[in-house]
Design a protein around this motif. Structure first.
Motif, PDB file in Angstrom:
ATOM      1  N   ASN A  12      13.335  19.207   2.231  1.00 37.16           N
ATOM      2  CA  ASN A  12      12.469  20.233   1.658  1.00 37.16           C
ATOM      3  C   ASN A  12      11.247  20.450   2.544  1.00 37.16           C
ATOM      4  O   ASN A  12      10.869  21.590   2.853  1.00 37.16           O
ATOM      5  N   GLU A  13      10.652  19.356   2.998  1.00 39.34           N
ATOM      6  CA  GLU A  13       9.432  19.450   3.821  1.00 39.34           C
ATOM      7  C   GLU A  13       9.720  20.209   5.130  1.00 39.34           C
ATOM      8  O   GLU A  13       8.975  21.098   5.533  1.00 39.34           O
ATOM      9  N   LYS A  14      10.832  19.873   5.762  1.00 32.08           N
ATOM     10  CA  LYS A  14      11.195  20.532   7.026  1.00 32.08           C
ATOM     11  C   LYS A  14      11.474  22.023   6.799  1.00 32.08           C
ATOM     12  O   LYS A  14      11.068  22.876   7.590  1.00 32.08           O
ATOM     13  N   LEU A  15      12.174  22.323   5.696  1.00 27.85           N
ATOM     14  CA  LEU A  15      12.501  23.718   5.389  1.00 27.85           C
ATOM     15  C   LEU A  15      11.240  24.538   5.141  1.00 27.85           C
ATOM     16  O   LEU A  15      11.118  25.673   5.602  1.00 27.85           O
ATOM     17  N   ARG A  16      10.283  23.944   4.427  1.00 26.77           N
ATOM     18  CA  ARG A  16       9.048  24.675   4.117  1.00 26.77           C
ATOM     19  C   ARG A  16       8.183  24.868   5.370  1.00 26.77           C
ATOM     20  O   ARG A  16       7.544  25.903   5.532  1.00 26.77           O
ATOM     21  N   LYS A  17       8.201  23.880   6.250  1.00 28.93           N
ATOM     22  CA  LYS A  17       7.471  24.046   7.528  1.00 28.93           C
ATOM     23  C   LYS A  17       8.072  25.198   8.335  1.00 28.93           C
ATOM     24  O   LYS A  17       7.358  25.998   8.927  1.00 28.93           O
ATOM     25  N   ASN A  73      20.857  25.566   1.571  1.00 27.13           N
ATOM     26  CA  ASN A  73      19.670  24.776   1.212  1.00 27.13           C
ATOM     27  C   ASN A  73      19.245  24.888  -0.248  1.00 27.13           C
ATOM     28  O   ASN A  73      18.178  24.403  -0.610  1.00 27.13           O
ATOM     29  N   ARG A  74      20.080  25.496  -1.095  1.00 23.91           N
ATOM     30  CA  ARG A  74      19.674  25.652  -2.494  1.00 23.91           C
ATOM     31  C   ARG A  74      19.350  24.304  -3.141  1.00 23.91           C
ATOM     32  O   ARG A  74      18.391  24.173  -3.891  1.00 23.91           O
ATOM     33  N   GLY A  75      20.172  23.308  -2.846  1.00 26.68           N
ATOM     34  CA  GLY A  75      19.958  21.983  -3.441  1.00 26.68           C
ATOM     35  C   GLY A  75      18.965  21.129  -2.673  1.00 26.68           C
ATOM     36  O   GLY A  75      18.582  20.051  -3.125  1.00 26.68           O
ATOM     37  N   ARG A  76      18.540  21.578  -1.497  1.00 26.03           N
ATOM     38  CA  ARG A  76      17.615  20.790  -0.658  1.00 26.03           C
ATOM     39  C   ARG A  76      16.157  21.099  -0.984  1.00 26.03           C
ATOM     40  O   ARG A  76      15.274  20.300  -0.717  1.00 26.03           O
ATOM     41  N   LEU A  77      15.914  22.306  -1.496  1.00 21.40           N
ATOM     42  CA  LEU A  77      14.540  22.687  -1.806  1.00 21.40           C
ATOM     43  C   LEU A  77      14.052  21.927  -3.031  1.00 21.40           C
ATOM     44  O   LEU A  77      14.838  21.494  -3.873  1.00 21.40           O
ATOM     45  N   ASP A  78      12.747  21.764  -3.124  1.00 22.82           N
ATOM     46  CA  ASP A  78      12.145  21.116  -4.293  1.00 22.82           C
ATOM     47  C   ASP A  78      11.070  22.061  -4.819  1.00 22.82           C
ATOM     48  O   ASP A  78      10.095  22.326  -4.121  1.00 22.82           O
ATOM     49  N   PRO A  79      11.200  22.632  -6.037  1.00 20.71           N
ATOM     50  CA  PRO A  79      12.345  22.445  -6.945  1.00 20.71           C
ATOM     51  C   PRO A  79      13.609  23.139  -6.408  1.00 20.71           C
ATOM     52  O   PRO A  79      13.520  24.096  -5.647  1.00 20.71           O
ATOM     53  N   HIS A  81      25.377  13.718  11.320  1.00 19.28           N
ATOM     54  CA  HIS A  81      24.948  13.148  10.040  1.00 19.28           C
ATOM     55  C   HIS A  81      23.414  13.064   9.993  1.00 19.28           C
ATOM     56  O   HIS A  81      22.793  13.444   8.994  1.00 19.28           O
ATOM     57  N   GLU A  82      22.818  12.596  11.077  1.00 24.19           N
ATOM     58  CA  GLU A  82      21.346  12.487  11.130  1.00 24.19           C
ATOM     59  C   GLU A  82      20.684  13.855  10.991  1.00 24.19           C
ATOM     60  O   GLU A  82      19.669  14.001  10.317  1.00 24.19           O
ATOM     61  N   ALA A  83      21.274  14.868  11.625  1.00 30.83           N
ATOM     62  CA  ALA A  83      20.713  16.225  11.536  1.00 30.83           C
ATOM     63  C   ALA A  83      20.732  16.716  10.088  1.00 30.83           C
ATOM     64  O   ALA A  83      19.789  17.371   9.620  1.00 30.83           O
ATOM     65  N   VAL A  84      21.790  16.376   9.363  1.00 29.30           N
ATOM     66  CA  VAL A  84      21.896  16.782   7.950  1.00 29.30           C
ATOM     67  C   VAL A  84      20.856  16.038   7.103  1.00 29.30           C
ATOM     68  O   VAL A  84      20.168  16.642   6.267  1.00 29.30           O
ATOM     69  N   VAL A  85      20.709  14.743   7.344  1.00 30.44           N
ATOM     70  CA  VAL A  85      19.749  13.929   6.573  1.00 30.44           C
ATOM     71  C   VAL A  85      18.317  14.437   6.781  1.00 30.44           C
ATOM     72  O   VAL A  85      17.496  14.435   5.860  1.00 30.44           O
ATOM     73  N   THR A 144      20.332  27.801   6.578  1.00 27.15           N
ATOM     74  CA  THR A 144      19.824  27.613   7.934  1.00 27.15           C
ATOM     75  C   THR A 144      20.896  26.828   8.670  1.00 27.15           C
ATOM     76  O   THR A 144      21.916  26.458   8.080  1.00 27.15           O
ATOM     77  N   SER A 145      20.663  26.548   9.953  1.00 25.56           N
ATOM     78  CA  SER A 145      21.633  25.684  10.612  1.00 25.56           C
ATOM     79  C   SER A 145      20.958  24.374  11.000  1.00 25.56           C
ATOM     80  O   SER A 145      19.783  24.371  11.369  1.00 25.56           O
TER      81      SER A 145
END
Length: 468
Positions: A357-362, A307-313, A349-353, A325-326
């Motif tokens: 960032n919002e989901k990870l932070r929740k 998730n390094r590239g998924r987080l904002d920033p 594919h949908e699970a990846v999309v 995460t999985s």
């Protein structure tokens, strides 16, 4: 280990530390939520099998091995300067008033990383020729069955160099509470880079192309000290014993994967489905069929996500820690098997999309409210498939003076029925090797699954005696 096989001999062991530590190592090295969640999992155990230069195979005694071991220890010491938390130990502070504990890495009060030299009187082909990965491969790794919490008393990194008759296996057992697969392979890649850049006695600290970012990342308002609401390890640590499994490596050429991807996208009238999502869909369907799962039973497929590239920033790819995460897709077994590979791939594919960032932070907020550790026996059921590791990691780029490795293998750690690890194929170019672990009956069924068997390729022919 059965009586037909020679047993491994431990020739020597020692501890390796950096010649000196950076200033910041005086401070506690704090663990982030993703690190703490890993405390009950096993160490990461991955290693590479190298051919001995052929003109040295029958030499005795072994000046080649002594020289190699000396250089490996020397370059490891330099690598540990850059990755200094790996030479530390875990430490716990109890907070009796709050009935909680906080766990961090103490980088000073530790003998360092462990370095073992072992030998086993077998050949490379004894490792690679059998249909299944031989059980004796597990003896190439230290910290057998250890969980990451054991890093309080065991080294956070243990390297074992096992000399075979015609090869050398270099294995690391790396505490998964300190870093994920991205961190692990960055360490391995930099160790190899240092090995190639130093002479046998050079002890200068050399700069490396991808230094780890050790500055801790915490979401706003969290850390650096995280109190876990436990008073005893039994409340959050459990020891998982795998059932008897068969483990096989299946090879998929770049061409075979391209066909799968084209098929998945054409079935979905899409363009977005990736090669890896298509391959994971094939595996999910095939294993579900092999298990003879009842039609109405929910089956799941999870893929490890960096998730390094998924987080904002965004975090740098060199950020050292657990930012993994999985992502999970679910379907009724009957529907999964009846519909095509494209349908399953689209679910993945949908699970990846949706991994935003919002989901990870929740998920992080939820973990902070009620911290837990991943316990293998509880998080995966008999209908789940987990795609771990990654074919994107640079695994065959690691060289230690013996040319390119001929194979990658893993230890006992984190394996269960339905665990799949993805590695780059030996020949590169987008080829992938899948290490699949299944109960023996499920593996026998998979081996006769036509859709699966028709998608695999013959591995490239390797000649083991490289003259360097």
């Amino acid at each position: 280990m059965d009586s037909h096989h020679p047993s491994i001999r431990r020739i020597s062991e020692c501890f390796v530390k950096p010649k000196f530590l950076p200033q910041q190592s005086n401070q506690p090295y704090h663990l982030i939520p993703g690190d703490l969640a890993m405390l009950s999992a096993h160490y990461i155990q991955k290693g590479l099998l190298f051919p001995k230069p052929s003109h040295l195979i029958n030499q005795s005694p072994h000046p080649f091995m002594l020289h190699l071991l000396h250089r490996l220890q020397n370059s490891l010491s330099i690598a540990l300067f850059h990755f200094y938390p790996l030479s530390g130990r875990l430490s716990t502070v109890s907070n009796d008033q709050q009935s909680s504990v906080s766990i961090y890495v103490d980088c000073l009060n530790s003998p360092g990383a462990k370095f073992i030299h072992a030998a086993l009187d077998i050949t490379i082909s004894d490792v690679l020729s059998p249909v299944d990965v031989p059980l004796l491969v597990q003896s190439f790794f230290d910290h057998h069955k250890a969980v990451n919490y054991d890093g309080h008393t065991m080294p956070l990194l243990s390297v074992q160099v096992t000399e075979l008759l015609d090869g050398v296996f270099i294995a690391c057992s790396f505490n998964h509470a300190i870093g994920d697969g991205t961190s692990y392979w960055n360490f391995f890649n930099m160790w190899s880079e240092i090995f190639q850049a130093t002479s046998s006695d050079g002890d200068e600290i050399i700069s490396i192309s991808q230094p780890p970012i050790l500055k801790r990342w915490f979401p706003d308002g969290i850390g650096p000290i995280i109190n876990l609401p436990f008073t005893h390890p039994d409340q959050f640590i459990s020891r998982f014993e795998a059932p008897e499994l068969r483990e096989r490596i299946f090879h998929f050429s770049a061409e075979s994967i391209a066909k799968l991807k084209a098929k998945a996208n054409s079935e979905c009238k899409a363009k977005e489905i990736s090669s890896f999502q298509s391959l994971s869909a094939l595996v999910w369907r095939s294993i579900t069929r092999a298990r003879r799962v009842p039609e109405n039973q929910i089956s799941s497929c999870s893929m490890a996500a960096n998730n390094r590239g998924r987080l904002d920033p965004k975090l740098s790819e060199n950020y050292f820690g657990n930012v993994v995460t999985s992502v999970k897709a679910e379907a009724k077994a009957g529907e999964l098997v009846e519909r095509g590979v494209g349908w399953a791939a689209w679910k993945l594919h949908e699970a990846v999309v949706q991994n935003t960032n919002e989901k990870l932070r929740k998920a992080l907020d939820k973990w902070m409210e009620s911290p837990f550790t991943f316990q293998l026996g509880r998080f995966f059921d008999q209908y789940s498939v987990l795609m771990g590791s990654s074919p994107r990691f640079n695994k065959y780029g690691n060289e230690f003076g013996m040319g390119k490795a001929v194979a990658l293998r893993s230890g006992y750690a984190n394996k269960f029925d339905g665990k799949v690890s993805a590695y780059p194929g030996y020949e590169g170019g987008g080829s992938i090797d899948l290490e699949i672990c299944l109960l023996p009956q499920n593996m026998a069924n998979l081996e006769s699954d036509l859709e699966f068997i028709n998608s695999i390729s013959s591995p490239p022919h390797l000649s083991f005696n490289h003259d360097l």
